[in-house]
Design an enzyme around this catalytic site. Structure first.
Site, PDB file in Angstrom:
ATOM      1  N   TRP A 195      -4.747  -3.429   9.302  1.00  0.00           N
ATOM      2  CA  TRP A 195      -4.472  -2.405   8.524  1.00  0.00           C
ATOM      3  C   TRP A 195      -4.934  -0.996   9.056  1.00  0.00           C
ATOM      4  O   TRP A 195      -6.055  -0.565   9.569  1.00  0.00           O
ATOM      5  CB  TRP A 195      -5.184  -2.447   7.078  1.00  0.00           C
ATOM      6  CG  TRP A 195      -4.795  -1.367   5.931  1.00  0.00           C
ATOM      7  CD1 TRP A 195      -3.616  -1.134   5.667  1.00  0.00           C
ATOM      8  CD2 TRP A 195      -5.888  -0.212   5.595  1.00  0.00           C
ATOM      9  NE1 TRP A 195      -3.626  -0.062   4.789  1.00  0.00           N
ATOM     10  CE2 TRP A 195      -4.920   0.559   4.682  1.00  0.00           C
ATOM     11  CE3 TRP A 195      -7.020   0.000   5.867  1.00  0.00           C
ATOM     12  CZ2 TRP A 195      -5.512   1.316   4.147  1.00  0.00           C
ATOM     13  CZ3 TRP A 195      -7.605   0.891   5.187  1.00  0.00           C
ATOM     14  CH2 TRP A 195      -6.718   1.935   4.376  1.00  0.00           C
ATOM     15  N   ASP A 363       3.008   4.032  -6.735  1.00  0.00           N
ATOM     16  CA  ASP A 363       2.469   3.108  -7.641  1.00  0.00           C
ATOM     17  C   ASP A 363       2.008   3.832  -8.892  1.00  0.00           C
ATOM     18  O   ASP A 363       1.504   4.927  -8.881  1.00  0.00           O
ATOM     19  CB  ASP A 363       1.157   2.524  -7.045  1.00  0.00           C
ATOM     20  CG  ASP A 363       0.601   1.495  -7.575  1.00  0.00           C
ATOM     21  OD1 ASP A 363       0.956   0.951  -8.764  1.00  0.00           O
ATOM     22  OD2 ASP A 363      -0.258   0.921  -7.160  1.00  0.00           O
ATOM     23  N   ARG A 439      -7.429  -6.813  -3.141  1.00  0.00           N
ATOM     24  CA  ARG A 439      -7.106  -5.557  -3.653  1.00  0.00           C
ATOM     25  C   ARG A 439      -7.100  -5.859  -5.069  1.00  0.00           C
ATOM     26  O   ARG A 439      -6.356  -5.360  -5.935  1.00  0.00           O
ATOM     27  CB  ARG A 439      -5.457  -4.818  -3.176  1.00  0.00           C
ATOM     28  CG  ARG A 439      -5.608  -3.634  -3.580  1.00  0.00           C
ATOM     29  CD  ARG A 439      -4.248  -3.007  -3.041  1.00  0.00           C
ATOM     30  NE  ARG A 439      -4.112  -1.648  -3.247  1.00  0.00           N
ATOM     31  CZ  ARG A 439      -3.257  -0.989  -3.979  1.00  0.00           C
ATOM     32  NH1 ARG A 439      -2.207  -1.824  -4.512  1.00  0.00           N
ATOM     33  NH2 ARG A 439      -3.050   0.393  -4.133  1.00  0.00           N
ATOM     34  N   ASP A 474       6.541  -3.155  -1.856  1.00  0.00           N
ATOM     35  CA  ASP A 474       5.389  -3.414  -1.384  1.00  0.00           C
ATOM     36  C   ASP A 474       4.729  -4.550  -1.534  1.00  0.00           C
ATOM     37  O   ASP A 474       5.277  -5.523  -2.257  1.00  0.00           O
ATOM     38  CB  ASP A 474       4.086  -2.380  -1.932  1.00  0.00           C
ATOM     39  CG  ASP A 474       3.150  -1.972  -0.986  1.00  0.00           C
ATOM     40  OD1 ASP A 474       2.995  -2.529   0.196  1.00  0.00           O
ATOM     41  OD2 ASP A 474       2.762  -0.805  -1.129  1.00  0.00           O
ATOM     42  N   ASN A 476       0.666  -6.031  -1.181  1.00  0.00           N
ATOM     43  CA  ASN A 476      -0.609  -5.461  -0.699  1.00  0.00           C
ATOM     44  C   ASN A 476      -1.861  -6.689  -0.394  1.00  0.00           C
ATOM     45  O   ASN A 476      -3.120  -6.194  -0.570  1.00  0.00           O
ATOM     46  CB  ASN A 476      -1.233  -4.428  -1.487  1.00  0.00           C
ATOM     47  CG  ASN A 476      -0.301  -3.277  -1.226  1.00  0.00           C
ATOM     48  OD1 ASN A 476      -0.409  -2.627  -0.260  1.00  0.00           O
ATOM     49  ND2 ASN A 476       0.007  -2.547  -2.337  1.00  0.00           N
ATOM     50  N   CYS A 520       7.558  -2.671   2.832  1.00  0.00           N
ATOM     51  CA  CYS A 520       6.035  -2.307   2.976  1.00  0.00           C
ATOM     52  C   CYS A 520       5.122  -3.371   2.692  1.00  0.00           C
ATOM     53  O   CYS A 520       5.510  -4.240   1.848  1.00  0.00           O
ATOM     54  CB  CYS A 520       5.916  -1.039   2.186  1.00  0.00           C
ATOM     55  SG  CYS A 520       4.127  -0.617   2.181  1.00  0.00           S
ATOM     56  N   ASP A 542       0.173   2.660   6.602  1.00  0.00           N
ATOM     57  CA  ASP A 542      -0.323   3.496   5.911  1.00  0.00           C
ATOM     58  C   ASP A 542      -1.255   4.562   6.435  1.00  0.00           C
ATOM     59  O   ASP A 542      -1.806   5.515   5.879  1.00  0.00           O
ATOM     60  CB  ASP A 542      -1.490   2.505   4.799  1.00  0.00           C
ATOM     61  CG  ASP A 542      -0.772   1.684   3.644  1.00  0.00           C
ATOM     62  OD1 ASP A 542       0.365   2.036   3.762  1.00  0.00           O
ATOM     63  OD2 ASP A 542      -1.440   1.068   3.273  1.00  0.00           O
TER      64      ASP A 542
END
Length: 779
Positions: A195, A363, A439, A474, A476, A520, A542
């Site tokens: 990341w 978001d 997350r 996305d 995540n 993404c 990111d």
């Protein structure tokens, strides 16, 4: 062109030839992959020679003591018949053994290609060679597909296994392709990281043993991109043999290079066998993802050009194929979750005045989504943030003359959500064990048809009700505890999850092809050809720090074109690194991609806003060159320099980016080298950019008639409304001089400033525009 003569298959693209032949025992022996050769060139001459038996070798058939599979360069290899290199397949056959022996039966050639049943694939092939092979003892058929894309110098390969007898067959490993190449002192190049540091290029010498490039996260991953390439030891950006490989797949992948004691290098690529198991009953089939391979003698840039053309022409599809991408502003780094309609409209209005074309709400627009701990899985619009509803807000954005985009994370769910409270079984979790979070969220089980239906219905409804022009999709977190109550065999989970994802994307967007989809996954966690079949561009990382983006986008550029890379200008110091970089460099790097901005415009000075307006105007003028021009990486002789360039389709215009990382004291002379232009006379000019007073720090007091605090209110105020022009160089010369290189003006060396000094310093950069002059004598 696909030819077959004297048991030899010859696959020709515009500049390459690929040869293999049927041996006396009906195996497929790889003969040659390289520069285009003539029809008269003989496979007998090109093939690896075997004139004595191998010591410790296993003889395949007692009639020929020299014929050992372990000494052959092969197109496909099996277990248990004497080849001890890693096989592309590990199959537990109906007889209970792991022994297979697939031999040639027949072949045919078709125009175009065959669409895959459950996976995306390239389209527009000139023709496809289909070879049927058979394991006679178990009556299992292996079908190999070779599709040609001649203008890109690309061949794609895939395999289909069909079980035709009684009893079950268990697949534990099944690669998409395999080939054995004679070693050329190969180095293997992979794109690795994590990341905010995706796709860093790494080089390893291919010595005896196995080098593996793989992912086990449930996605193609930011750890190891599925694409890789092998190059002869002395290859450069513009010369030398380079073999490129990639996979049209978004899940766990496995690529390897294995060098044998005979200096043969086996390359294989496909689904990762880690926790994979697929059971075939009678008359069932399994298809592998499609693998991509290319060869060039023109170095790394030549290989990249082949891959870029292939992606733009045969992977990206629909309304956005070869269509210029809009300049967007995304509100994430400006607001995170803390926004309302008023703040968004003010930001959008300011963005429009600077030339932005698309406004994206990230978001936080749905459910109780005021942090990352709640709301995922719900699709009700947050009434506090949008009291008039999302449709009314969308109308206001469109009323400003902007397109409207929206962020989604449909594959995830929070425990604090209406969806989870109603359907906890929708989440991926192992019964009887404590759930593991990433997350603060769980993964939805895309193996379940009711989950797929839920996502399709709700995302589709939001898109249709609110006139959405762009979607950022996305994902995540990584997948853990891979288990689905919908499956009897959990070894199928990871692959069925990806099949489910592709189904969802097809159902949502095939009838809404006007919507620009940007994929993404915590940045570049799923940057692969499979996603590019659905989303024309992917958020590369990111990390919006341009110095880090030089590594990230530079690595990705080896295999993917600039038109696929989302790249944004953000506030500095950067949220990911705390590095302070010039606004000009943030743009100059982002311009080599799909440009966006991700900052709160109200905190910018009037001078910075003017600069952003100038940047967007410049980008829109040269957008087609940046996004779809012929991209290449320039050769640099200094460790602190990076050079990129993009050349227009007609070879009459180029934009070259000259980037400096850490400045050295008294920097030596630099030169601008531009290749790939057609014959003619060209003008060369630096793009105009600003120098801000604060960049000079304490030096200012030595040039002013009165002493002022460099950090005081007078100079801070002046800096908001006044700036200097950075050095602008102008030249006129031929394409031949540009190929040799133009010496550039001196950099700042601590001895003074004038308009002819290039003020790069740490993290400085310049863009040079090179355009052919019409009506000028070229002699």
């Amino acid at each position: 062109m696909i030819g077959f003569r004297n048991n030899v298959f010859k696959l020709d693209t515009a500049n390459t030839s690929y040869l293999f032949r049927i041996t006396k025992f009906n195996h497929l022996e790889h003969v040659y992959y390289g520069r285009l050769i003539t029809r008269s060139d003989s496979a007998r001459v090109l093939a690896q020679k075997r004139t004595v038996p191998m010591g410790c070798g296993i003889t395949y058939d007692k009639s020929d003591e020299i014929y050992s599979l372990d000494s052959l360069c092969l197109e496909w290899s099996d277990n248990g018949r004497g080849d001890y290199r890693q096989s592309p397949a590990e199959l537990k056959m109906p007889d209970g053994s792991f022994v297979s022996d697939f031999i040639y039966q027949t072949h045919h050639v078709i125009k175009g290609g065959i669409e895959m049943k459950s996976l995306p694939s390239a389209y527009g092939a000139e023709g496809t060679l289909i070879i049927d092979m058979l394991d006679k003892s178990n009556q299992t058929k292996l079908t190999l597909h070779y599709s040609l894309f001649p203008e890109c110098d690309v061949i794609t390969r895939r395999a289909v296994l069909t079980h035709t007898c009684e009893g079950s067959l268990t697949i534990r490993r099944f690669m998409s392709m395999m080939v054995d190449l004679p070693d050329e002192n190969f180095d293997m190049y992979t794109l690795d990281g994590g990341w905010i540091r995706e796709a860093h290029l790494h080089k390893r010498n291919v010595s005896c043993g196995i080098i593996v490039n793989s992912s086990t996260t449930g996605a193609s991953s930011n750890r190891h991109n599925p694409g890789f390439f092998l190059a002869e030891g002395n290859a450069t950006e513009d010369s030398g043999h380079v073999y490129g490989f990639n996979l049209v797949y978004s899940g766990n992948h496995y690529g390897m290079a294995e060098k044998s004691g005979l200096d043969h290098v086996r390359i294989a690529l496909g689904i990762n066998p880690h926790m994979f198991e697929w059971i075939l009953e009678k008359d069932a089939s399994f298809e592998s993802p499609e693998a991509v391979m290319t060869f060039t003698g023109k170095g790394f840039n030549g290989m990249s050009r082949n891959m870029h053309d292939f992606v733009n022409e045969h992977i990206v599809r629909g309304d956005w194929k070869k269509k210029e991408r809009p300049v967007l502003l995304n509100n994430w780094e400006a607001h995170f979750f803390d926004f309302n309609e008023s703040r968004l409209l003010k930001l959008a209005g300011e963005a429009k005045s600077l030339g932005v074309e698309l406004f994206v709400v990230d978001d936080g627009w749905f459910g109780k989504r005021n942090s990352d701990r709640a709301g995922l899985g719900d699709y009700s619009v947050n009434p506090k943030k949008f009291p008039g509803g999302l449709k009314a807000f969308s109308d206001k954005i469109h009323g400003l003359g902007l397109d409207f985009g929206l962020w989604f994370e449909p594959e995830m769910v929070n425990e604090d959500s209406d969806l989870y409270r109603a359907h906890p079984e929708y989440a991926v979790a192992l019964p009887g064990k404590e759930k593991v979070l990433g997350r603060n969220q769980l993964v939805l089980d895309l193996c379940r048809p009711e989950v797929r239906d839920y996502i399709v219905e709700n995302v589709g409804r939001i898109l249709d009700e609110n006139n959405i022009n762009y979607v950022k999709w996305d994902m995540n977190r990584h997948i853990a505890e891979a288990y689905s109550g919908a499956l009897k065999n959990q070894g199928e989970f990871h692959h069925r999850y990806i099949i489910g994802l592709y189904e969802i994307l097809s159902r949502i967007f095939s009838g809404r092809s006007h919507i620009l989809l940007e994929s993404c996954s915590s940045g570049g966690n799923r940057f692969d050809l499979g996603m590019l079949c659905h989303s024309p561009q992917i958020w590369a990382s990111d990390d919006t720090d341009p110095v880090e983006r030089l590594k990230i986008q530079g690595g990705l550029s080896c295999l993917y074109p600039a038109s696929t890379m989302g790249s944004h200008v953000s506030q500095s110091p950067h949220q990911q690194t705390l590095r302070d970089t010039p606004l000009s460099t943030r743009f100059n790097v982002s311009a080599f991609g799909c440009l966006g901005y991700e900052l709160d415009l109200k905190f910018l000075s009037p001078e910075e806003k003017k600069e952003i307006g100038d940047q967007i105007a410049f980008y829109r003028k040269y957008r087609r060159v940046f996004q779809f021009g012929k991209f290449s990486r320039g050769l640099t002789y200094k460790d602190n320099k990076v050079v990129w360039q993009a050349v227009s389709d007609d070879n009459g215009c180029a934009v070259s980016g000259f980037f400096q990382t850490m400045a050295g004291a008294a920097e030596s002379q630099d030169k601008l080298v531009v290749k790939g232009l057609s014959r003619g006379t060209y003008s060369v000019q630096t793009r105009k950019q600003r120098l801000y007073i604060k960049r000079f720090g304490g030096l200012m007091k030595h040039v002013l008639p009165v002493e002022l605090d460099p950090d005081g209110p007078v100079l801070r105020t002046a800096g908001r409304h006044f700036s200097l022009r950075d050095c602008v160089e102008q030249y006129q010369c031929s394409n031949l001089v540009l190929e040799t290189g133009i010496p550039l003006n001196s950099q700042f060396m601590g001895t003074g400033y004038n308009p002819g000094v290039r003020m790069l310093g740490d993290f400085g950069s310049s863009l040079y525009v090179i355009e052919r002059k019409k009506g000028v004598d070229d002699e």
